[in-house]
Design a protein around this motif. Structure first.
Motif, PDB file in Angstrom:
ATOM      1  N   UNK A 247      14.711  40.317 -33.749  1.00  0.00           N
ATOM      2  CA  UNK A 247      14.378  39.026 -33.126  1.00  0.00           C
ATOM      3  C   UNK A 247      14.622  37.860 -34.082  1.00  0.00           C
ATOM      4  N   UNK A 248      14.800  38.150 -35.366  1.00  0.00           N
ATOM      5  CA  UNK A 248      15.041  37.098 -36.343  1.00  0.00           C
ATOM      6  C   UNK A 248      13.771  36.628 -37.015  1.00  0.00           C
ATOM      7  N   UNK A 249      13.951  35.783 -38.007  1.00  0.00           N
ATOM      8  CA  UNK A 249      12.829  35.274 -38.802  1.00  0.00           C
ATOM      9  C   UNK A 249      11.825  34.537 -37.922  1.00  0.00           C
ATOM     10  N   UNK A 250      10.545  34.812 -38.183  1.00  0.00           N
ATOM     11  CA  UNK A 250       9.478  34.122 -37.480  1.00  0.00           C
ATOM     12  C   UNK A 250       9.155  34.663 -36.100  1.00  0.00           C
ATOM     13  N   UNK A 251       9.870  35.701 -35.664  1.00  0.00           N
ATOM     14  CA  UNK A 251       9.633  36.221 -34.313  1.00  0.00           C
ATOM     15  C   UNK A 251       9.243  37.700 -34.307  1.00  0.00           C
ATOM     16  N   UNK A 252       8.959  38.252 -35.476  1.00  0.00           N
ATOM     17  CA  UNK A 252       8.656  39.672 -35.578  1.00  0.00           C
ATOM     18  C   UNK A 252       7.402  40.100 -34.841  1.00  0.00           C
ATOM     19  N   UNK A 253       6.336  39.328 -34.954  1.00  0.00           N
ATOM     20  CA  UNK A 253       5.082  39.712 -34.290  1.00  0.00           C
ATOM     21  C   UNK A 253       5.238  39.647 -32.778  1.00  0.00           C
ATOM     22  N   UNK A 254       5.920  38.630 -32.301  1.00  0.00           N
ATOM     23  CA  UNK A 254       6.200  38.523 -30.867  1.00  0.00           C
ATOM     24  C   UNK A 254       7.020  39.729 -30.395  1.00  0.00           C
ATOM     25  N   UNK A 255       8.023  40.097 -31.180  1.00  0.00           N
ATOM     26  CA  UNK A 255       8.854  41.239 -30.825  1.00  0.00           C
ATOM     27  C   UNK A 255       8.030  42.527 -30.814  1.00  0.00           C
ATOM     28  N   UNK A 256       7.142  42.694 -31.800  1.00  0.00           N
ATOM     29  CA  UNK A 256       6.284  43.881 -31.853  1.00  0.00           C
ATOM     30  C   UNK A 256       5.399  43.969 -30.624  1.00  0.00           C
ATOM     31  N   UNK A 257       4.835  42.846 -30.223  1.00  0.00           N
ATOM     32  CA  UNK A 257       3.944  42.840 -29.062  1.00  0.00           C
ATOM     33  C   UNK A 257       4.686  43.206 -27.776  1.00  0.00           C
ATOM     34  N   UNK A 258       5.856  42.647 -27.588  1.00  0.00           N
ATOM     35  CA  UNK A 258       6.645  42.946 -26.385  1.00  0.00           C
ATOM     36  C   UNK A 258       7.156  44.382 -26.406  1.00  0.00           C
ATOM     37  N   UNK A 259       7.534  44.852 -27.587  1.00  0.00           N
ATOM     38  CA  UNK A 259       8.010  46.232 -27.705  1.00  0.00           C
ATOM     39  C   UNK A 259       6.877  47.211 -27.432  1.00  0.00           C
ATOM     40  N   UNK A 260       5.695  46.953 -27.991  1.00  0.00           N
ATOM     41  CA  UNK A 260       4.537  47.816 -27.745  1.00  0.00           C
ATOM     42  C   UNK A 260       4.187  47.821 -26.262  1.00  0.00           C
ATOM     43  N   UNK A 261       4.233  46.674 -25.634  1.00  0.00           N
ATOM     44  CA  UNK A 261       3.957  46.579 -24.196  1.00  0.00           C
ATOM     45  C   UNK A 261       4.929  47.467 -23.409  1.00  0.00           C
ATOM     46  N   UNK A 262       6.209  47.392 -23.770  1.00  0.00           N
ATOM     47  CA  UNK A 262       7.227  48.209 -23.111  1.00  0.00           C
ATOM     48  C   UNK A 262       6.978  49.704 -23.342  1.00  0.00           C
ATOM     49  N   UNK A 263       6.749  50.086 -24.604  1.00  0.00           N
ATOM     50  CA  UNK A 263       6.522  51.507 -24.906  1.00  0.00           C
ATOM     51  C   UNK A 263       5.241  52.020 -24.254  1.00  0.00           C
ATOM     52  N   UNK A 264       4.182  51.234 -24.270  1.00  0.00           N
ATOM     53  CA  UNK A 264       2.927  51.672 -23.651  1.00  0.00           C
ATOM     54  C   UNK A 264       3.093  51.880 -22.146  1.00  0.00           C
ATOM     55  N   UNK A 265       3.978  51.110 -21.547  1.00  0.00           N
ATOM     56  CA  UNK A 265       4.234  51.250 -20.108  1.00  0.00           C
ATOM     57  C   UNK A 265       5.160  52.441 -19.814  1.00  0.00           C
ATOM     58  N   UNK A 266       6.180  52.645 -20.644  1.00  0.00           N
ATOM     59  CA  UNK A 266       7.175  53.698 -20.375  1.00  0.00           C
ATOM     60  C   UNK A 266       6.823  55.044 -21.007  1.00  0.00           C
ATOM     61  N   UNK A 267       5.932  55.042 -21.992  1.00  0.00           N
ATOM     62  CA  UNK A 267       5.414  56.254 -22.635  1.00  0.00           C
ATOM     63  C   UNK A 267       6.496  57.217 -23.153  1.00  0.00           C
ATOM     64  N   UNK A 268       7.324  56.773 -24.090  1.00  0.00           N
ATOM     65  CA  UNK A 268       8.306  57.687 -24.675  1.00  0.00           C
ATOM     66  C   UNK A 268       7.611  58.767 -25.497  1.00  0.00           C
ATOM     67  N   UNK A 269       8.289  59.866 -25.723  1.00  0.00           N
ATOM     68  CA  UNK A 269       7.742  60.934 -26.547  1.00  0.00           C
ATOM     69  C   UNK A 269       8.029  60.729 -28.022  1.00  0.00           C
ATOM     70  N   UNK A 270       9.075  59.932 -28.315  1.00  0.00           N
ATOM     71  CA  UNK A 270       9.469  59.710 -29.701  1.00  0.00           C
ATOM     72  C   UNK A 270      10.010  58.293 -29.858  1.00  0.00           C
ATOM     73  N   UNK A 271       9.641  57.670 -30.963  1.00  0.00           N
ATOM     74  CA  UNK A 271      10.173  56.360 -31.321  1.00  0.00           C
ATOM     75  C   UNK A 271      10.721  56.464 -32.735  1.00  0.00           C
TER      76      UNK A 271
END
Length: 121
Positions: free
Chosen positions: A6-30
């Motif tokens: 996501x670039x400088x200054x956007x890492x936490x936002x990216x982590x939150x959106x990524x976690x939201x996606x993974x928590x919804x899709x429930x992958x077995x491995x990341x």
């Protein structure tokens, strides 16, 4: 997935959106690795043109920390690595979450005391 994308200054936002996606899709491995830029990659040219500012490895580690805190998936196999600062975080969530977070915290403390490092080739 890739921390730093996501670039400088956007890492936490990216982590939150990524976690939201993974928590919804429930992958077995990341598998997580931090953005690695080669001088032949189109994104590298965007950096040179001033259109993209990359995150340094400490920001990538902070992004990974936020992601790990937010992941709520049973039996998730997680493997995260940052080659340029030689940090690797592996485990099964939620069982190993505290151990994994401690490793990321330790790396953040160590690398925050040094000059910023970017994953370039």
């Amino acid at each position: 997935m890739m921390t730093g994308i996501a670039g400088a200054g956007r890492g936490l936002e990216n982590a939150e959106k990524t976690a939201e996606f993974f928590n919804r899709t429930k992958p077995g491995k990341v598998i997580n690795f931090s953005l690695f830029l080669h001088d032949k990659a189109p994104l590298y040219k965007e950096i040179q043109a001033g259109n993209f500012v990359p995150a340094d490895e400490v920001e990538n580690l902070k992004e990974e920390r936020r992601l790990l805190k937010l992941l709520e998936i049973d039996q998730l196999s997680y493997d995260g690595f940052h080659d340029f600062v030689e940090v690797r975080v592996r485990g099964i969530l939620p069982k190993d979450k505290e151990k994994m977070l401690a490793k990321v915290e330790e790396a953040i403390a160590v690398w925050s005391e040094k000059e910023p490092i970017y994953a370039w080739a």
